[in-house]
Design an enzyme around this catalytic site. Structure first.
Site, PDB file in Angstrom:
ATOM      1  N   CYS A 116       0.884  -1.160   0.000  1.00 19.55           N
ATOM      2  CA  CYS A 116       0.000   0.000   0.000  1.00 19.55           C
ATOM      3  C   CYS A 116       0.916   1.202   0.000  1.00 19.55           C
ATOM      4  O   CYS A 116       1.511   1.551   1.012  1.00 19.55           O
ATOM      5  CB  CYS A 116      -0.914   0.039   1.218  1.00 19.55           C
ATOM      6  N   CYS A 119      -0.557   4.273   2.512  1.00 18.78           N
ATOM      7  CA  CYS A 119      -0.423   4.277   3.972  1.00 18.78           C
ATOM      8  C   CYS A 119      -0.117   2.856   4.383  1.00 18.78           C
ATOM      9  O   CYS A 119       0.984   2.380   4.211  1.00 18.78           O
ATOM     10  CB  CYS A 119      -1.692   4.790   4.628  1.00 18.78           C
ATOM     11  N   CYS A 121      -2.915   0.242   4.057  1.00 23.06           N
ATOM     12  CA  CYS A 121      -4.112  -0.559   3.810  1.00 23.06           C
ATOM     13  C   CYS A 121      -3.668  -2.019   3.734  1.00 23.06           C
ATOM     14  O   CYS A 121      -2.674  -2.337   3.083  1.00 23.06           O
ATOM     15  CB  CYS A 121      -4.779  -0.165   2.497  1.00 23.06           C
TER      16      CYS A 121
END
Lengths: 215, 119
Positions: A116, A119, A121
């Site tokens: 990700c 961030c 995820c």
């Protein structure tokens, strides 16, 4: 970039920021955490160390059960690859925010890697808490630019003719790698197979191997 | 160092099974870790923590826990109250920071890590 094949790289279609921001409670946690770290009141490494203690307390076993079922039940494998969310929900594992699960299958010629970039995820209903390295800026930025190098850092050296597909998770879409069933595991039942499947193989930074069979 | 007493006491009351606490979502583990880390640094004692948390839990309606996350929402509320009460944070500061994060998510193009803009 040499060795970088981005056929599967799933850049989102909207380019003006994110439609989905995290829930209010997640933002409150991020707000408090970033303030406490900034003021030097808590050490981010200490937080990571604490969380790592628990990262196996949920999740990876859920994902391993899904993978072992797919290896032993061809009809389930088909359902899983066609509609990951629905097939995973057959086990009762669902995210509360309605994010969709997509399962990507490794083969002798294709290797999938999940990141990700935004961030962290992460498909926590099946994999639990993300490990600290998954959240690191280094992994988030390098996985897309130099996936072959990142895999080598994890001790996974792939032949040059293996295509690497990098999947960039979003708030709405989470990926799970269906690893290759290890050679020599034909005699194992579903439960024994599930015990072989680790978190890293389902993120795509490792392969599943039989104990004693080497890396 | 982590205060083993706080951590053991905290683990004992967490939703979990015989092998220890179970978190349903990553933010719950983050909230847990912050409480343990702050107490280890001497910002509050287990007694203060337990009193604050039980007050938050008592004030919660049954609906608030319909999804099983109510315990950790109470946990987070207790943590915010204690950090504000000790002067480590303030409600204004927290809500403004929360809005900055939301704004950072809204405006960061996909494919780029979300970071807070520098003030």
């Amino acid at each position: 970039m040499a060795g970088h094949d981005d056929h599967g790289h799933d850049h989102d279609t909207h380019d003006d920021g994110h439609d989905h921001i995290p829930s209010e409670v997640v933002l409150r946690v991020k707000a408090l955490e970033s303030l406490l770290i900034e003021k030097g009141l808590v050490d981010p490494a200490a937080l990571d160390a604490l969380i790592d203690t628990y990262e196996n307390r949920i999740g990876p076993r859920n994902g391993a059960a899904v993978v072992a079922r797919a290896w032993t039940d061809p009809a389930y494998r088909e359902r899983l690859l066609a509609d990951g969310s629905a097939a995973i929900a057959e086990f009762g594992y669902t995210g509360r925010q309605g994010e969709d699960m997509v399962v990507v299958e490794n083969s002798a010629t294709v290797h999938n890697l999940v990141v990700c970039t935004l961030c962290s995820c992460y498909p926590w209903p099946v994999l639990g808490l993300p490990p600290a390295w998954y959240k690191s800026q280094a992994y988030r930025s390098r996985a897309v630019i130099d996936p072959r190098g990142v895999l080598a850092d994890f001790g996974l050296v792939l032949d040059d003719d293996v295509e690497i597909r990098v999947w960039d998770s979003t708030a709405e879409l989470r990926y799970l790698v269906l690893p290759e069933r290890p050679a020599g595991s034909e005699h194992l039942d579903e439960a024994a197979l599930a015990a072989l499947v680790g978190r890293d193989a389902m993120i795509g930074v490792a392969k599943v191997s039989l104990p004693g069979a080497g890396a | 160092m982590t205060d083993p007493n706080f951590r053991a006491a905290a683990e004992a009351v967490l939703p979990g099974d015989e092998a220890g606490p179970v978190f349903r979502e990553p933010w719950q583990a983050q909230a847990f870790a912050m409480a343990v880390a702050l107490s280890a640094a001497g910002h509050f004692s287990w007694a203060d923590w337990a009193a604050t948390l039980s007050r938050k839990l008592a004030g919660q309606t049954a609906e608030a826990d319909a999804d099983g996350g109510g315990y950790y929402r109470a946990w987070l509320a207790a943590l915010e109250e204690l950090t504000d009460g000790r002067g480590l944070t303030s409600p204004d500061e927290r809500s403004s920071r929360q809005e900055s994060w939301a704004e950072a998510y809204r405006t960061t193009p996909h494919g780029s890590p979300v970071n807070l803009p520098s003030d």
